[in-house]
Design an enzyme around this catalytic site. Structure first.
Site, mmCIF file in Angstrom:
data_model
loop_
_atom_site.group_PDB
_atom_site.id
_atom_site.type_symbol
_atom_site.label_atom_id
_atom_site.label_comp_id
_atom_site.label_asym_id
_atom_site.label_seq_id
_atom_site.Cartn_x
_atom_site.Cartn_y
_atom_site.Cartn_z
ATOM 1 N N CYS A 89 -10.946 3.653 -0.089
ATOM 2 C CA CYS A 89 -9.417 3.738 0.191
ATOM 3 C C CYS A 89 -9.015 2.813 1.214
ATOM 4 C CB CYS A 89 -9.098 5.232 0.297
ATOM 5 S SG CYS A 89 -7.345 5.575 1.082
ATOM 6 N N THR A 90 -8.117 2.091 1.315
ATOM 7 C CA THR A 90 -7.804 1.121 2.354
ATOM 8 C C THR A 90 -7.624 1.907 3.667
ATOM 9 O OG1 THR A 90 -5.551 0.883 1.609
ATOM 10 C CG2 THR A 90 -7.414 -0.835 0.803
ATOM 11 N N HIS A 91 -7.004 2.937 3.574
ATOM 12 C CA HIS A 91 -6.881 3.710 4.857
ATOM 13 C C HIS A 91 -7.914 4.062 5.672
ATOM 14 C CE1 HIS A 91 -3.072 4.769 3.042
ATOM 15 N NE2 HIS A 91 -2.371 5.320 4.273
ATOM 16 N N GLU A 142 -2.138 8.255 8.368
ATOM 17 C CA GLU A 142 -0.628 8.202 8.447
ATOM 18 C C GLU A 142 -0.077 8.780 9.562
ATOM 19 O OE1 GLU A 142 1.732 6.721 6.121
ATOM 20 O OE2 GLU A 142 -0.079 5.491 5.389
ATOM 21 N N TYR A 158 -0.391 8.766 -2.402
ATOM 22 C CA TYR A 158 -0.322 8.577 -3.695
ATOM 23 C C TYR A 158 -1.626 9.347 -4.541
ATOM 24 C CZ TYR A 158 2.779 4.485 -3.703
ATOM 25 O OH TYR A 158 4.031 3.789 -3.552
ATOM 26 N N GLY A 159 -2.659 9.522 -3.919
ATOM 27 C CA GLY A 159 -3.935 10.169 -4.438
ATOM 28 C C GLY A 159 -3.830 11.263 -5.256
ATOM 29 N N CYS A 191 -4.289 -1.211 -2.079
ATOM 30 C CA CYS A 191 -4.557 0.223 -2.363
ATOM 31 C C CYS A 191 -5.533 0.462 -3.541
ATOM 32 C CB CYS A 191 -3.083 0.870 -2.513
ATOM 33 S SG CYS A 191 -3.033 2.686 -2.870
ATOM 34 N N ASN A 192 -6.375 1.074 -3.357
ATOM 35 C CA ASN A 192 -7.228 1.183 -4.535
ATOM 36 C C ASN A 192 -6.810 2.106 -5.689
ATOM 37 O OD1 ASN A 192 -10.414 0.564 -3.569
ATOM 38 N ND2 ASN A 192 -9.162 1.284 -1.910
ATOM 39 N N THR A 193 -5.955 3.405 -5.295
ATOM 40 C CA THR A 193 -5.215 4.174 -6.125
ATOM 41 C C THR A 193 -4.044 3.429 -6.842
ATOM 42 O OG1 THR A 193 -5.513 5.760 -4.084
ATOM 43 C CG2 THR A 193 -4.005 6.377 -6.230
ATOM 44 N N ASP A 231 0.851 -1.141 0.148
ATOM 45 C CA ASP A 231 0.068 -0.155 -0.087
ATOM 46 C C ASP A 231 0.949 1.251 0.078
ATOM 47 O OD1 ASP A 231 -2.452 1.654 0.259
ATOM 48 O OD2 ASP A 231 -1.768 2.200 2.502
ATOM 49 N N SER A 232 0.379 2.403 -0.270
ATOM 50 C CA SER A 232 1.069 3.624 -0.290
ATOM 51 C C SER A 232 1.621 3.991 1.219
ATOM 52 C CB SER A 232 -0.085 4.649 -0.938
ATOM 53 O OG SER A 232 -1.028 4.982 0.099
#
Ligand code: DGL
Length: 257
Positions: free
Chosen positions: A186-188, A154, A44-45, A75-77, A12-13
């Site tokens: 978004c996985t966050h 983050e 990343y988005g 990560c979707n992005t 993931d980012s």
């Protein structure tokens, strides 16, 4: 090493993909896992598609050098920017990506709008637009870009006034219509789910694609006869490009949340 005992790679980012790896550990507790978070380059988005594609390619190479038997782009992005190309480059690798879980939201058949919270890139990319076109006649779908939300997570800020105000503003913009459900694209975002519930109440269904992705990963590994036969709990290794102890500490905290 026996191929079946090689680890599964997650990428993931940043720390978000841990929400997906958590589900995978539930579904496949005997597997070994290596998680690579690219927090140094997050978010990343807001980057260009080319940049995200390059970073994702590098991360995949890194995980393959670690000997992984399959990879989840959690990560979707990164999925929207790179997964189609990755499948062409590594046709034999069990590889799964993640996209906003729109289908289950539509199938709930609830009255009102479906809000899709995600990064601006995910919502702009072709992959999401194809998905949206598939369902747009069956439901009222509203994309909600959430720049800045990944940064809170983050930084380990999952609740408190600032996050509440951010979410309140996002959701309130759509107060004009009834909200049927919210898709966390978004996985966050699953890490701020409790704070979101505090704002929207318990009646609005919140959906994420973590469990579906974990099951798809298991299916792809099984198809290639790569699932471990071990009956012991597997190991977990977390690596992060930021090299900061706080990020590694936060990663373990999120995994155990
Ligand atoms: N977890 C990533 C996703 O699912 C966040 C992308 C970002 O770093 O902006 O989209």
């Amino acid at each position: 090493m026996d191929n079946k005992n090689r680890p599964i790679g997650f990428f993931d980012s940043g720390v978000g993909g841990l929400s997906v790896m958590k589900e995978a550990i539930q579904v496949m507790p005997n597997e070994n896992y290596i998680y690579f978070g690219d927090s140094k380059n997050a978010p990343y988005g807001v980057k260009s598609v080319e940049e995200v594609r390059d970073l994702t390619f590098k991360a995949v190479e890194f995980l393959l050098n670690k000997g992984v038997k399959g990879i989840a782009i959690a990560c979707n992005t990164a999925t929207s920017a790179a997964v189609a190309d990755l499948r062409k480059i590594y046709p034999d690798l069990p590889l799964v990506g993640i996209e906003p879980a729109l289908k289950p939201a539509v199938e709930l058949n609830k009255d009102g709008n479906i809000l899709i919270m995600a990064t601006s890139m995910t919502l702009k990319e072709e992959k999401f637009n194809r998905l949206m076109n598939r369902y747009k006649d069956r439901a009222s779908i509203i994309p909600v870009p959430c720049p800045g939300l990944v940064e809170f997570i983050e930084a380990g800020k999952l609740d408190g006034k600032e996050v509440e105000e951010y979410l309140f503003e996002k959701v309130n913009t759509y107060n004009g219509g009834k909200i049927a459900s919210i898709v966390l694209g978004c996985t966050h975002y699953p890490f701020i789910k409790d704070t979101l519930v505090k704002i929207i109440g318990k009646d609005i269904t919140i959906i994420d694609g973590g469990l579906g992705t974990a099951k798809e990963l298991r299916r792809r590994l099984s198809e290639k006869n790569l699932l471990t036969e071990s009956r012991e709990n597997g190991t977990i290794e977390i690596i992060n490009s930021s090299n900061k102890n706080e990020v590694i500490d936060l990663s373990y905290r999120l995994l155990n949340k």
